[in-house]
Design an enzyme around this catalytic site. Structure first.
Site, mmCIF file in Angstrom:
data_model
loop_
_atom_site.group_PDB
_atom_site.id
_atom_site.type_symbol
_atom_site.label_atom_id
_atom_site.label_comp_id
_atom_site.label_asym_id
_atom_site.label_seq_id
_atom_site.Cartn_x
_atom_site.Cartn_y
_atom_site.Cartn_z
ATOM 1 N N GLY A 125 0.624 -1.234 0.071
ATOM 2 C CA GLY A 125 0.006 -0.124 -0.022
ATOM 3 C C GLY A 125 0.985 1.326 -0.036
ATOM 4 O O GLY A 125 1.985 1.378 -0.225
ATOM 5 N N GLN A 126 0.143 2.381 0.241
ATOM 6 C CA GLN A 126 0.929 3.811 0.039
ATOM 7 C C GLN A 126 2.291 3.844 1.114
ATOM 8 O O GLN A 126 2.958 4.080 0.747
ATOM 9 C CB GLN A 126 -0.286 4.760 0.248
ATOM 10 C CG GLN A 126 0.566 6.274 0.014
ATOM 11 C CD GLN A 126 -0.251 7.532 0.416
ATOM 12 O OE1 GLN A 126 -0.993 7.186 1.455
ATOM 13 N NE2 GLN A 126 0.118 8.463 0.306
ATOM 14 N N ARG A 159 -2.642 -9.923 -1.759
ATOM 15 C CA ARG A 159 -2.337 -10.462 -3.062
ATOM 16 C C ARG A 159 -1.405 -9.512 -3.464
ATOM 17 O O ARG A 159 -0.969 -8.530 -3.185
ATOM 18 C CB ARG A 159 -3.937 -10.183 -3.831
ATOM 19 C CG ARG A 159 -4.213 -8.766 -3.915
ATOM 20 C CD ARG A 159 -5.750 -8.519 -4.467
ATOM 21 N NE ARG A 159 -6.081 -7.123 -4.275
ATOM 22 C CZ ARG A 159 -5.888 -6.216 -5.063
ATOM 23 N NH1 ARG A 159 -5.004 -6.262 -6.267
ATOM 24 N NH2 ARG A 159 -6.532 -5.086 -4.905
ATOM 25 N N TYR A 195 -14.561 4.361 9.310
ATOM 26 C CA TYR A 195 -13.145 4.393 9.442
ATOM 27 C C TYR A 195 -12.711 4.925 10.829
ATOM 28 O O TYR A 195 -11.972 4.307 11.626
ATOM 29 C CB TYR A 195 -12.689 5.229 8.478
ATOM 30 C CG TYR A 195 -11.017 5.253 8.060
ATOM 31 C CD1 TYR A 195 -10.127 4.103 8.049
ATOM 32 C CD2 TYR A 195 -10.594 6.629 8.491
ATOM 33 C CE1 TYR A 195 -9.011 4.433 8.048
ATOM 34 C CE2 TYR A 195 -9.041 6.795 8.201
ATOM 35 C CZ TYR A 195 -8.316 5.663 8.174
ATOM 36 O OH TYR A 195 -6.912 5.903 7.908
HETATM 37 C C1 AKB Z 1 -7.833 8.929 4.547
HETATM 38 O O1 AKB Z 1 -8.331 10.022 4.150
HETATM 39 O O2 AKB Z 1 -8.813 8.193 4.840
HETATM 40 C C2 AKB Z 1 -6.574 8.800 5.283
HETATM 41 C C3 AKB Z 1 -6.518 9.236 6.813
HETATM 42 C C4 AKB Z 1 -6.609 10.569 7.203
HETATM 43 O O3 AKB Z 1 -6.376 8.493 7.671
HETATM 44 N N1 AKB Z 1 -5.526 9.527 4.555
#
Ligand code: AKB
Length: 320
Positions: free
Chosen positions: A11-12, A36, A143
């Site tokens: 990932g990034q 993967r 999130y």
């Molecule tokens: C997002 O934008 O979801 C992420 C973060 C700030 O955790 N870059």
């Protein structure tokens, strides 16, 4: 001797952290893993040990930790904010059940765990400017919910089981090597690609929306310095506020115009990502990280813009 496993290594953050950690600790001591194989990462995969791991499969995770005698897990496998809002169940499954598996394996096999939190761990009720280290955390995205719950879970494993858990609350991360996958702050990466390719960019984040941001070399140092920090100095663990710069789209455009004067910015705001951005702080107070483990970022907005444009020009093969 550190033996490190990085999940989400393609990932990034992971793609650059794997390279940097292999340089510091030796290639054979840093196992990269991903659920993967992704195209374009052949060099990373061949530069040291690589394993396919889905962090929701705890048996494979435990067996890789045993196979390489891992003592440090850097858990980067995660679903970001915008993608998380389009599939909240998957966001919970990977971010929370995955972290739970990592912590259980760490408890059994005696590993340190580094897992990043985010500015998303805060919500609309949090003080917006210079957000304190310890304050209200009532996020309104899935999130963000997983980030707060993850911070608490890591603190719990530290206090209850003695697992050495550490983490920082990352702002938007800007880098040229690997694109971010579905975050709200991604505009601040895409803008550089478009500035070089087309000399214009249409922002999905509204003018005047401030968020904390950081250039990837500082982010890598934030991870490695905290992993190496003396535990006796740490009053906090999960997770530290870290900050490098706070800007809104017009400020980023002005910085780019110093290097590409013809650059033009316009707007087509995405209501979902705009709402997420508005629920997050404008800027964080990172004094606890500075005091407890010496955090001190190197890049401000113009230094980052200069380096991003130079590196991307080479990557995209674009002449001045
Ligand atoms: C997002 O934008 O979801 C992420 C973060 C700030 O955790 N870059």
């Amino acid at each position: 001797m550190r033996k490190i496993l990085i999940t989400g290594a393609l990932g990034q953050i992971g793609s650059e952290l794997t390279e940097e950690m292999r340089r510091i600790y030796g290639s054979e001591n840093v196992v990269a893993s991903s659920r993967r194989i992704k195209e374009g990462h052949e060099k990373l995969i061949e530069s040291g040990p690589f394993e396919i791991i889905n962090i929701n499969d705890s048996a494979t995770l435990a067996s890789v930790v045993g196979k390489y005698k891992i003592n440090t897990i850097v858990n980067l496998a995660a679903v970001l904010s915008a993608v998380g809002e389009s599939d909240p169940q998957q966001c919970w499954h990977i971010n929370m059940n995955g972290l739970y598996n990592v912590l259980e394996v760490a408890k059994e096999k005696n590993c340190m765990v580094y897992t990043p939190s985010s500015i998303a761990a805060f919500g609309p009720g949090t003080p917006k400017d210079k957000t304190p280290q310890d304050t209200i955390q009532r996020p309104t995205t899935m999130y963000g919910v997983t980030k707060v719950a993850g911070e608490l879970l890591c603190d719990y494993y530290y206090k209850k089981f003695g697992v050495d858990t550490r983490g920082v609350r990352f702002p938007g991360l800007i880098s040229y090597a690997t694109l971010p996958g579905g975050g709200t702050t991604d505009y601040a990466v895409h803008i550089y690609y478009e500035a070089l390719k087309n000399k214009k960019y249409t922002s999905f984040i509204q003018k005047g929306t401030y968020m904390d941001m950081m250039y990837m070399p500082d982010a890598l140092r934030a991870i490695i310095d905290l992993i190496e920090a003396n535990p006796d100095r740490l009053k906090h663990r999960n997770a530290f506020n870290v900050s490098a710069m706070s800007f809104e789209p017009e400020m980023l455009a002005s910085s780019i115009k110093k290097f590409i004067p013809e650059f033009k910015l316009d707007y087509d705001v995405d209501p979902i990502r705009q709402e997420i951005a508005e629920s997050w702080p404008n800027s964080l107070d990172d004094s606890a990280a500075r005091e407890e483990w010496g955090w001190n970022p190197k890049y401000d907005l113009d230094a980052m813009t200069k380096d991003m444009l130079e590196k991307l020009r080479i990557k995209l093969n674009i002449q001045e």
